[in-house]
Design an enzyme around this catalytic site. Structure first.
Site, short mmCIF file in Angstrom:
data_model
loop_
_atom_site.label_atom_id
_atom_site.label_comp_id
_atom_site.label_asym_id
_atom_site.label_seq_id
_atom_site.Cartn_x
_atom_site.Cartn_y
_atom_site.Cartn_z
CG ASP A 16 58.92 158.87 72.55
OD1 ASP A 16 57.94 158.56 73.26
OD2 ASP A 16 60.03 158.35 72.69
CG HIS B 55 62.26 156.95 75.00
ND1 HIS B 55 60.89 156.90 74.81
CD2 HIS B 55 62.48 156.30 76.18
CE1 HIS B 55 60.33 156.25 75.81
NE2 HIS B 55 61.28 155.89 76.66
#
Length: 458
Positions: A121, A23
């Site tokens: 995120d 990520h």
């Protein structure tokens, strides 16, 4: 409203990374591009020290207006892990809101600039409330594909509408998911533990994202036009800005040496066009020992040339004498330059776990796939590869056997169905490259992303 050539001189963007899996790296890549496009804006990048240390921060690639900060991983001092799956993620998420608030306040004090945008995120659903408290905008990055994003956005609808006992039922009541089945969805949506910390986080995320100032993903509009249209109607701004791998390679000089410590690309130069099977299951997943043996046996009996990226600790699982017997046929290496291999003309098929980054890199290279999904969004991606885009196939019966793998290799590399897959993959490759070209859809969407990040709440 601020534009690329007129950035707000006193703006401060806090970038919140999820430190697990793959990520943080794409979020850092996007941050670099935004910082280069808006040089008088400060970007404070918050991530755990362990994740930060695994990222590449060479001075020539990190703009001077990006500052990297360490955030606690949420593990209490003296804590002893019990070995439960996702334990580290649960500890991090439980402590993340307070830890991020603390580090952001410290960064604001150090810079003398209040944060005007939270760029996070998408997992961090709580950023919606944080942004409201700080009178800042919230811009969220979903690192996977539009199919998995849609599942989380419509979790309640799926739970209400799908008959969980009928795992073959399709999700045709959601635009773009007409060929997706209940069994393709992620654990924690309609099966598995619906009450785990991670499942709850993703459910809350799906409910929170429509409040975001913008949601952007690593994909391109032309790959899933139905999803693009539908998600635009659900979010204030929905922006496809990828494939990021193509943008990264385009920004590198032709003279930049490719990191290829095991000589994979030199070996590829000696192989025939579209003849090689490239095998990799990402940084997190490795098939069980029995399947590793089946892959090896299938390769050896098929005589297909191969490059297999396999961690050294797992090489002991290979059949005795396999490496020696196949020395001329292929190579097994602990790491391979995946993006370069997938755009090499000798690569004929990618054998993959179907993580989103890997799928998009294969699409960008025009390479058909043999899919062996394991968890999360990998089944969704594998289903899209096989049934929606028709650029590959899922391994027979879901697990590797020697005969099943041989049939798949023959199906993709030799049979007429494989030629059709190759043709479809080539069309998607052309669309991907067009999207990141001058005035392409992803380039235009990146400009809109920069505008969204530079926006301030009045």
């Amino acid at each position: 409203m601020a534009y690329t050539d007129q950035p707000t001189p006193d703006s401060h963007v806090a970038v919140l990374a999820f430190p697990f899996g793959t990520h943080a790296a794409p979020l850092l890549s996007v941050t670099r591009r935004l910082a280069s496009a808006s040089p008088t804006t400060l970007f404070s990048f918050f991530n755990t020290s362990q994740s930060n240390s695994s990222l590449s921060f060479p001075s020539d690639l990190l703009p001077s207006n990006v500052r990297v900060h360490d955030v606690s991983d949420g593990v209490p001092e003296g804590y002893v892990f019990s070995g439960r799956p996702q334990e580290a993620i649960e500890l991090f998420l439980a402590a993340a809101p307070d830890n991020f608030r603390k580090e952001i306040a410290s960064a604001e004090n150090g810079a003398g600039k209040k944060v005007t945008c939270l760029l996070t995120d998408a997992f961090f659903w709580f950023a919606s409330d944080m942004a409201a408290e700080m009178k800042a905008t919230w811009v969220a990055f979903w690192t996977a594909g539009p199919n998995s994003l849609s599942v989380h956005l419509y979790t309640d609808l799926i739970r209400e509408s799908a008959r969980v006992k009928d795992m073959e039922e399709t999700l045709g009541f959601i635009s773009g998911m007409e060929k997706i089945r209940v069994k393709d969805t992620q654990e924690g949506v309609v099966f598995g533990n619906l009450d785990s910390v991670f499942s709850t986080t993703l459910h809350k995320m799906g409910l929170a994202l429509p409040r975001a100032h913008a949601v952007f993903i690593n994909s391109f509009e032309e790959l899933d036009p139905t999803f693009t249209t539908n998600l635009r109607s659900e979010f204030k701004r929905y922006l496809n800005i990828g494939p990021l791998a193509l943008l990264s390679s385009a920004s590198q000089s032709d003279t930049t040496p490719v990191d290829d410590p095991h000589g994979c690309l030199a070996w590829m130069e000696k192989q025939g066009t579209a003849s090689v099977a490239y095998i990799s299951f990402g940084t997190v997943m490795t098939p069980p020992p029995g399947e590793l043996v089946a892959i090896a046996e299938g390769l050896e009996s098929s005589k297909v040339p191969f490059v297999w990226s396999l961690k050294e600790k797992n090489m002991v699982q290979l059949p005795e004498g396999f490496l020696e017997r196949t020395r001329e046929q292929g190579m097994v290496v602990p790491w391979a330059p995946q993006v370069e291999l997938l755009k090499h003309e000798a690569t004929g098929v990618f054998v993959t776990h179907c993580g989103w980054n890997s799928v998009l890199e294969s699409v960008s290279g025009g390479v058909p796939m043999i899919c062996r999904p394991f968890f999360g969004d990998q089944r969704l991606n594998g289903r899209a590869v096989e049934a929606v885009w028709e650029i590959g196939m899922t391994i027979i019966d879901g697990v590797f056997t020697r005969d099943g793998f041989e049939k798949c290799l023959d199906g993709v590399l030799v049979q007429d169905d494989g030629k059709k897959m190759k043709g479809n993959a080539k069309k998607l490759r052309e669309q991907a490259h067009q999207a990141v070209s001058t005035k392409g859809s992803s380039v235009e969407n990146f400009k809109r992303l920069l505008e969204a990040v530079m926006d301030t709440l009045n």
